[in-house]
Design a protein around this motif. Structure first.
Motif, PDB file in Angstrom:
ATOM      1  N   GLY A  16     129.281  26.198  -8.404  1.00 54.50           N
ATOM      2  CA  GLY A  16     128.122  26.909  -7.894  1.00 54.50           C
ATOM      3  C   GLY A  16     128.356  28.385  -7.660  1.00 54.50           C
ATOM      4  O   GLY A  16     127.403  29.164  -7.550  1.00 54.50           O
ATOM      5  N   ASN A  17     129.619  28.768  -7.579  1.00 57.59           N
ATOM      6  CA  ASN A  17     129.949  30.186  -7.395  1.00 57.59           C
ATOM      7  C   ASN A  17     130.021  30.905  -8.736  1.00 57.59           C
ATOM      8  O   ASN A  17     130.268  30.279  -9.770  1.00 57.59           O
ATOM      9  N   PRO A  18     129.837  32.227  -8.717  1.00 58.39           N
ATOM     10  CA  PRO A  18     129.989  32.978  -9.972  1.00 58.39           C
ATOM     11  C   PRO A  18     131.452  33.043 -10.397  1.00 58.39           C
ATOM     12  O   PRO A  18     132.349  32.998  -9.551  1.00 58.39           O
ATOM     13  N   LEU A  19     131.671  33.143 -11.706  1.00 59.83           N
ATOM     14  CA  LEU A  19     133.033  33.249 -12.198  1.00 59.83           C
ATOM     15  C   LEU A  19     133.173  34.459 -13.122  1.00 59.83           C
ATOM     16  O   LEU A  19     132.201  34.876 -13.773  1.00 59.83           O
ATOM     17  N   THR A  20     134.378  35.002 -13.140  1.00 60.07           N
ATOM     18  CA  THR A  20     134.725  36.087 -14.058  1.00 60.07           C
ATOM     19  C   THR A  20     136.109  35.813 -14.623  1.00 60.07           C
ATOM     20  O   THR A  20     137.037  35.525 -13.866  1.00 60.07           O
ATOM     21  N   VAL A  21     136.234  35.910 -15.935  1.00 58.23           N
ATOM     22  CA  VAL A  21     137.528  35.812 -16.600  1.00 58.23           C
ATOM     23  C   VAL A  21     137.742  37.152 -17.313  1.00 58.23           C
ATOM     24  O   VAL A  21     136.930  37.559 -18.129  1.00 58.23           O
ATOM     25  N   LYS A  22     138.866  37.790 -17.003  1.00 58.56           N
ATOM     26  CA  LYS A  22     139.063  39.167 -17.439  1.00 58.56           C
ATOM     27  C   LYS A  22     139.736  39.270 -18.807  1.00 58.56           C
ATOM     28  O   LYS A  22     140.577  38.438 -19.172  1.00 58.56           O
ATOM     29  N   CYS A  23     139.355  40.338 -19.528  1.00 56.76           N
ATOM     30  CA  CYS A  23     139.932  40.608 -20.841  1.00 56.76           C
ATOM     31  C   CYS A  23     139.892  42.105 -21.102  1.00 56.76           C
ATOM     32  O   CYS A  23     138.852  42.735 -20.901  1.00 56.76           O
ATOM     33  N   LYS A  69     133.201  50.071 -23.035  1.00 57.85           N
ATOM     34  CA  LYS A  69     134.030  50.838 -23.967  1.00 57.85           C
ATOM     35  C   LYS A  69     135.028  51.736 -23.250  1.00 57.85           C
ATOM     36  O   LYS A  69     136.185  51.854 -23.662  1.00 57.85           O
ATOM     37  N   SER A  70     134.600  52.364 -22.180  1.00 53.52           N
ATOM     38  CA  SER A  70     135.487  53.300 -21.475  1.00 53.52           C
ATOM     39  C   SER A  70     136.664  52.576 -20.822  1.00 53.52           C
ATOM     40  O   SER A  70     137.754  53.123 -20.727  1.00 53.52           O
ATOM     41  N   GLN A  71     136.447  51.359 -20.383  1.00 51.94           N
ATOM     42  CA  GLN A  71     137.526  50.586 -19.767  1.00 51.94           C
ATOM     43  C   GLN A  71     138.178  49.626 -20.764  1.00 51.94           C
ATOM     44  O   GLN A  71     139.077  48.878 -20.377  1.00 51.94           O
ATOM     45  N   THR A  72     137.746  49.656 -21.988  1.00 49.31           N
ATOM     46  CA  THR A  72     138.205  48.739 -23.046  1.00 49.31           C
ATOM     47  C   THR A  72     138.301  47.309 -22.515  1.00 49.31           C
ATOM     48  O   THR A  72     139.335  46.637 -22.622  1.00 49.31           O
ATOM     49  N   SER A  73     137.194  46.857 -21.941  1.00 45.35           N
ATOM     50  CA  SER A  73     137.186  45.516 -21.361  1.00 45.35           C
ATOM     51  C   SER A  73     136.024  44.707 -21.913  1.00 45.35           C
ATOM     52  O   SER A  73     135.015  45.251 -22.390  1.00 45.35           O
ATOM     53  N   PHE A  74     136.174  43.399 -21.805  1.00 41.04           N
ATOM     54  CA  PHE A  74     135.150  42.461 -22.276  1.00 41.04           C
ATOM     55  C   PHE A  74     135.263  41.210 -21.406  1.00 41.04           C
ATOM     56  O   PHE A  74     135.677  40.154 -21.844  1.00 41.04           O
TER      57      PHE A  74
END
Lengths: 114, 112
Positions: A16-23, A69-74
Motif C-alpha cells: 500500500g505504500n509507494p515504492l522507488t527503485v533507483k537507477c 537527464k541532468s541526474q542521469t537517472s531513471f
C-alpha cells in the motif's frame, strides 16, 4: 562504454505504500532506458522504456519511471505496492548510436511486506 | 508472450561433454544476445549479434562460442563443459532502434 548502477541490493516496503527503485546510467549519445522484472526461475519481463519524449513513462502493472537527464537517472516508481510486486528488478541501457548491446544493472530485490 | 524459445530448460551434464544451448526467435529481430546469470544475481553479457554472420564477445569472458547463420537462430556451444559453467543462460532478441529486448525462459545448466 555504457553502464548502469542500481545502488540498492534490496528495497523493503509495506503493502500500500509507494515504492522507488533507483537507477543511474552512463552512456554516450542519447540513452534508451528500460526496466525489467524477474520472478524466480523465470526469464525477464519487460516493464517500460524511455526512448524520447515525456520524461515520465508508464508501463505494465501500474509501474512508472521518470527520466532525469541532468541526474542521469531513471528511477522506477509505483504509487501503491502489492505483495505480488515482490521480485528482482533490473534497469538496462543502450545508446542510440552504433551497434550497442543492452547493458544491465546488478538488480534490486523488492520485498513488499503484507 | 514473446516468440523466443530456448531449449533445453534444464540440463545436467558431466564434465568434459560438449553441449549446445538452442535459442530461436520468430520475430525477425536483427539483434540477439546471450546473458549468463547466477540465481538471483546480475546479468552478464557473454555474446552479442547484430545480424547474420556478425557476433561479438560481451563484457564477461566466456569459453563458449556462438554462431548466427540464420536470423532466427543463435545457438551457444561449450566444447568441454566444466563445473564453473554451472549457471543460468538467458537468450534475448531485439530490433535496432530502441525497442525492448524479449527474453527466453532460460536454460539452467548444471555441470557435475
Amino acid at each position: 562504454a555504457q553502464s548502469v548502477a542500481q545502488p540498492e541490493d534490496q528495497v523493503n516496503v509495506a503493502e500500500g505504500n509507494p515504492l522507488t527503485v533507483k537507477c543511474t546510467y552512463s552512456v554516450s549519445g542519447n540513452p534508451y532506458l528500460f526496466w525489467y522484472v524477474q520472478y524466480p526461475n523465470r526469464g525477464l519481463q519487460f516493464l517500460l522504456k524511455y526512448i524520447t519524449g515525456d520524461n515520465l513513462v508508464k508501463g505494465s502493472y501500474g509501474f512508472e519511471a521518470e527520466f532525469n537527464k541532468s541526474q542521469t537517472s531513471f528511477h522506477l516508481k509505483k504509487p501503491s505496492a502489492l505483495v505480488s510486486d515482490s521480485a528482482l528488478y533490473f534497469c538496462a541501457v543502450t545508446g542510440d548510436t552504433g551497434r550497442r548491446a543492452l547493458t544491465f544493472g546488478s538488480g534490486t530485490r523488492l520485498q513488499v511486506q503484507p | 508472450e514473446a516468440d523466443i524459445y530456448q531449449t533445453p530448460r534444464y540440463l545436467v551434464i558431466g564434465t568434459g561433454k560438449k553441449i549446445t544451448l538452442e535459442c530461436s526467435q520468430t520475430m525477425g529481430h536483427d539483434k540477439m544476445y546471450w546473458y549468463q546469470q547466477d540465481p538471483g544475481m546480475e546479468l552478464h553479457l557473454i555474446h552479442y549479434s547484430y545480424g547474420v554472420n556478425s557476433t561479438e564477445k560481451g563484457d564477461l569472458s566466456s569459453e563458449s562460442t556462438v554462431s548466427r547463420i540464420r536470423t532466427e537462430h543463435f545457438p551457444l556451444t561449450l566444447e568441454s563443459a566444466r563445473p564453473s559453467h554451472t549457471s543460468q543462460y538467458l537468450c534475448a532478441s531485439s530490433v535496432t532502434g530502441g525497442t525492448e529486448a524479449f527474453f527466453g525462459q532460460g536454460t539452467r545448466l548444471t555441470v557435475v
